[in-house]
Every structure is written in C-alpha cells, then in structure tokens.
Design a protein around this motif. Structure first.
Motif, PDB file in Angstrom:
ATOM      1  N   TYR A 235       0.840  -1.198   0.000  1.00 29.31           N
ATOM      2  CA  TYR A 235       0.000   0.000   0.000  1.00 29.31           C
ATOM      3  C   TYR A 235       0.878   1.253   0.000  1.00 29.31           C
ATOM      4  CZ  TYR A 235      -4.277   2.647   1.157  1.00 29.31           C
ATOM      5  OH  TYR A 235      -5.344   3.498   1.131  1.00 29.31           O
ATOM      6  N   ALA A 236       1.920   1.246   0.795  1.00 37.22           N
ATOM      7  CA  ALA A 236       2.805   2.410   0.901  1.00 37.22           C
ATOM      8  C   ALA A 236       3.514   2.712  -0.413  1.00 37.22           C
ATOM      9  CB  ALA A 236       3.835   2.172   1.999  1.00 37.22           C
ATOM     10  N   LEU A 237       3.725   1.681  -1.238  1.00 41.22           N
ATOM     11  CA  LEU A 237       4.516   1.845  -2.459  1.00 41.22           C
ATOM     12  C   LEU A 237       3.678   2.158  -3.698  1.00 41.22           C
ATOM     13  CD1 LEU A 237       7.074  -1.094  -2.049  1.00 41.22           C
ATOM     14  CD2 LEU A 237       7.523   1.350  -1.780  1.00 41.22           C
ATOM     15  N   GLU A 238       2.398   2.377  -3.544  1.00 42.63           N
ATOM     16  CA  GLU A 238       1.533   2.559  -4.707  1.00 42.63           C
ATOM     17  C   GLU A 238       1.930   3.744  -5.569  1.00 42.63           C
ATOM     18  OE1 GLU A 238      -2.595   2.609  -3.789  1.00 42.63           O
ATOM     19  OE2 GLU A 238      -2.650   0.522  -3.116  1.00 42.63           O
ATOM     20  N   LYS A 239       2.528   4.778  -4.983  1.00 40.81           N
ATOM     21  CA  LYS A 239       2.908   5.966  -5.752  1.00 40.81           C
ATOM     22  C   LYS A 239       4.414   6.005  -6.060  1.00 40.81           C
ATOM     23  CE  LYS A 239      -0.907   8.908  -4.203  1.00 40.81           C
ATOM     24  NZ  LYS A 239      -1.523   9.044  -5.541  1.00 40.81           N
ATOM     25  N   VAL A 240       5.081   4.900  -5.817  1.00 36.56           N
ATOM     26  CA  VAL A 240       6.515   4.800  -6.105  1.00 36.56           C
ATOM     27  C   VAL A 240       6.683   4.212  -7.512  1.00 36.56           C
ATOM     28  CG1 VAL A 240       8.646   3.589  -5.442  1.00 36.56           C
ATOM     29  CG2 VAL A 240       7.144   4.558  -3.688  1.00 36.56           C
ATOM     30  N   PRO A 241       7.669   4.686  -8.311  1.00 36.50           N
ATOM     31  CA  PRO A 241       7.882   4.131  -9.654  1.00 36.50           C
ATOM     32  C   PRO A 241       8.036   2.604  -9.622  1.00 36.50           C
ATOM     33  CG  PRO A 241       9.208   6.088  -9.349  1.00 36.50           C
ATOM     34  CD  PRO A 241       8.585   5.798  -8.018  1.00 36.50           C
ATOM     35  N   LYS A 242       7.566   1.959 -10.667  1.00 35.98           N
ATOM     36  CA  LYS A 242       7.521   0.496 -10.700  1.00 35.98           C
ATOM     37  C   LYS A 242       8.881  -0.140 -10.450  1.00 35.98           C
ATOM     38  CE  LYS A 242       5.849  -3.376 -13.484  1.00 35.98           C
ATOM     39  NZ  LYS A 242       7.019  -4.226 -13.193  1.00 35.98           N
ATOM     40  N   GLU A 243       9.933   0.420 -11.019  1.00 37.52           N
ATOM     41  CA  GLU A 243      11.256  -0.177 -10.843  1.00 37.52           C
ATOM     42  C   GLU A 243      11.654  -0.198  -9.373  1.00 37.52           C
ATOM     43  OE1 GLU A 243      11.214   3.073 -12.841  1.00 37.52           O
ATOM     44  OE2 GLU A 243       9.978   1.676 -14.023  1.00 37.52           O
ATOM     45  N   THR A 244      11.424   0.936  -8.705  1.00 41.94           N
ATOM     46  CA  THR A 244      11.757   1.023  -7.279  1.00 41.94           C
ATOM     47  C   THR A 244      10.856   0.108  -6.468  1.00 41.94           C
ATOM     48  OG1 THR A 244      12.393   3.335  -7.594  1.00 41.94           O
ATOM     49  CG2 THR A 244      12.051   2.590  -5.331  1.00 41.94           C
ATOM     50  N   ARG A 245       9.584   0.074  -6.851  1.00 44.69           N
ATOM     51  CA  ARG A 245       8.626  -0.785  -6.134  1.00 44.69           C
ATOM     52  C   ARG A 245       9.035  -2.250  -6.243  1.00 44.69           C
ATOM     53  NH1 ARG A 245       4.416   1.174  -8.293  1.00 44.69           N
ATOM     54  NH2 ARG A 245       3.976  -0.413  -9.886  1.00 44.69           N
ATOM     55  N   ASP A 246       9.388  -2.683  -7.432  1.00 43.61           N
ATOM     56  CA  ASP A 246       9.798  -4.077  -7.635  1.00 43.61           C
ATOM     57  C   ASP A 246      11.065  -4.386  -6.850  1.00 43.61           C
ATOM     58  OD1 ASP A 246       7.639  -4.391  -9.273  1.00 43.61           O
ATOM     59  OD2 ASP A 246       8.786  -4.237 -11.151  1.00 43.61           O
ATOM     60  N   GLU A 247      11.984  -3.435  -6.846  1.00 43.19           N
ATOM     61  CA  GLU A 247      13.247  -3.632  -6.105  1.00 43.19           C
ATOM     62  C   GLU A 247      12.975  -3.831  -4.621  1.00 43.19           C
ATOM     63  OE1 GLU A 247      17.013  -0.952  -4.541  1.00 43.19           O
ATOM     64  OE2 GLU A 247      15.734  -0.192  -6.174  1.00 43.19           O
ATOM     65  N   ILE A 248      12.117  -2.989  -4.055  1.00 40.90           N
ATOM     66  CA  ILE A 248      11.824  -3.073  -2.630  1.00 40.90           C
ATOM     67  C   ILE A 248      11.073  -4.366  -2.310  1.00 40.90           C
ATOM     68  CG2 ILE A 248      10.529  -2.047  -0.729  1.00 40.90           C
ATOM     69  CD1 ILE A 248      11.156   0.691  -1.954  1.00 40.90           C
ATOM     70  N   MET A 249      10.108  -4.750  -3.139  1.00 45.96           N
ATOM     71  CA  MET A 249       9.345  -5.956  -2.867  1.00 45.96           C
ATOM     72  C   MET A 249      10.218  -7.207  -2.925  1.00 45.96           C
ATOM     73  SD  MET A 249       6.485  -4.836  -1.953  1.00 45.96           S
ATOM     74  CE  MET A 249       5.762  -6.460  -1.677  1.00 45.96           C
ATOM     75  N   ARG A 250      11.297  -7.167  -3.709  1.00 46.08           N
ATOM     76  CA  ARG A 250      12.217  -8.304  -3.741  1.00 46.08           C
ATOM     77  C   ARG A 250      12.967  -8.475  -2.440  1.00 46.08           C
ATOM     78  NH1 ARG A 250      13.012  -6.716  -9.229  1.00 46.08           N
ATOM     79  NH2 ARG A 250      14.817  -5.441  -8.667  1.00 46.08           N
TER      80      ARG A 250
END
Length: 251
Positions: A235-250
């Motif tokens: 939820y917190a990452l919804e407004k973060v660019p996809k590349e950064t979001r994917d990196e963090i979720m990994r």
C-alpha cells in the motif's frame, strides 16, 4: 435557540425514522461487503445520509452551534446503527470551521475511542469534520499525534488518517507542510501494531507522503521492511515508480 432533552430525543427519533424510510436490504447487503467483521446498519447509503442531514440543518437553522454539538453527542451515546453515527458527524461537519474552541479536539478523541467501531467511521470523521476543524486551526494538527498512543486501535488509526490531507495543503495564500519526521515517528509507533486497520493506515500515510518526500519514504521502507507487514508495504509503495517498487518488494 435553547433545546431541552426531550427535543434531542425527538430529533434523534426523527432522523432515525428518516434513515429507515430510505433504507433497503439491498443497500445494507452492499455495505456489509466492506466490513468482514460485521456491520450493524439500517441500509442507508452516503447520499441518503447527506441529504437527510442537510435537510434537517436547513429546517433548524435557528439552532446554535452548541445545540448541534449537543445533539450530535446525544445521538452518539444512543446510536444503534452505523448510519446514526454518520448523521451525528454531519450535524457539526461544517460548523467546526468557525465555531468551538481548541478543546473540541479532546472531544473528538473521546468520540474515536468510544463511538467509532469500524474503519469507515474513523475515516469519515477524520477526512471530513476533523479535517475542517484542523484546517481552520493548523496549530492543532501536530497535537493529534497524541492519539497514536491510545489504547483504542480506532484512535491509533485516526492518528495516521487525520494527517493524510495535511502532508501538503494549500491554506489560502500559504501552504501547510507536515514535518515528514512526524509521519515516520507515527509509523515507528505502529510498525508492530497487531491491528490490521492500524497497519493499513500506516501504508496510507506513507503513500500520500511519497509525492512530496519520495526519497525519504523509500529509505524509511528499505530500512524498516523487515519489520513491516507485506500488505502495508504494498500500500505504501503505490505511488513509487515500478522499478523502485519491484526492487523493494524483492527485499
């Protein structure tokens, strides 16, 4: 206009009857879908509540603001249904901009701790009535952080929700900017909170903070991700660019 206790009772009964008149089981069933823990409701939707409360206020324009506040609290103390609580909020929603003093903030906390019993009642009060109240009194915005330590989970949720419209808010010719360190302080307090709705409010607060403090939010999540619930992070990452979001979720 002075009001006696019998009048409060009659007003409450009238408003309840008006809600029942526009209610339906179809509406009630639709509402209950969003409340997995159950919802005691009449079956009146938001549009119904807004229309009934607006008409009541028009018909009783001689009532003083203090009378509306007392009526709201009379209803809150006796409410059986979800919609009755929402009606009580509507009665003072616009009045708080120009009436009442700083002590009303304490009463709002009492409402959150004693009458709000689901996420929608918390969010409605915070995003509408309390928002209007704080918009006119920005010196009180940071004081709501006291709610973050409440023993009542709904009040802890409110401590996050009440800030979502004040991360960056134009107020006339000025702009109010909430200190992001306060946001992260609230998140620290709630990062291990066992209540799912408090956790969701953490994600919401971080999400709306991102457009104005992107790097700080990303760094906060990366630093604390081991302690955060996966749903909160998403939820917190919804407004973060996809590349950064994917990196963090990994992580």
């Amino acid at each position: 206009m002075d009001i006696c206790m019998d009048s409060y009772r009659d007003f409450h009964q009238y408003l309840k009857q008006e809600l029942q008149a526009v209610s339906s089981e179809e509406k009630a069933a639709s509402m209950r879908r969003y409340f997995p823990n159950g919802l005691v409701c009449i079956g009146a939707i938001s549009e119904d509540i807004n229309q009934i409360s607006a008409e009541f206020i028009r018909e009783h324009d001689a009532m003083l603001p203090e009378g509306y506040l007392s009526l709201a609290e009379y209803i809150l103390e006796r409410a059986e249904f979800h919609e009755e609580i929402l009606i009580s909020y509507r009665l003072i929603e616009k009045l708080v901009k120009r009436h009442f003093d700083d002590n009303l903030l304490v009463r709002f906390q009492y409402w959150l701790e004693n009458y709000a019993n689901n996420w929608a009642l918390v969010d409605d009060l915070c995003i509408k009535a309390i928002y209007n109240y704080l918009y006119a009194r920005p010196h009180l915005i940071e004081k709501t952080q006291l709610w973050a330590r409440s023993e009542v989970s709904w009040c802890r949720r409110a401590s996050n929700v009440v800030w979502v419209k004040f991360i960056y808010r134009k107020m006339g010719k000025q702009v109010y900017r909430l200190n992001p360190e306060l946001v992260f302080s609230n998140c620290d307090l709630h990062i291990h909170d066992p209540d799912e709705f408090v956790q969701k409010s953490v994600g919401w607060l971080l999400k709306v903070t991102t457009p104005h403090h992107h790097d700080a939010v990303v760094n906060y999540i990366k630093t604390n991700i081991a302690s955060m619930q996966k749903s909160t992070v998403r939820y917190a990452l919804e407004k973060v660019p996809k590349e950064t979001r994917d990196e963090i979720m990994r992580l």
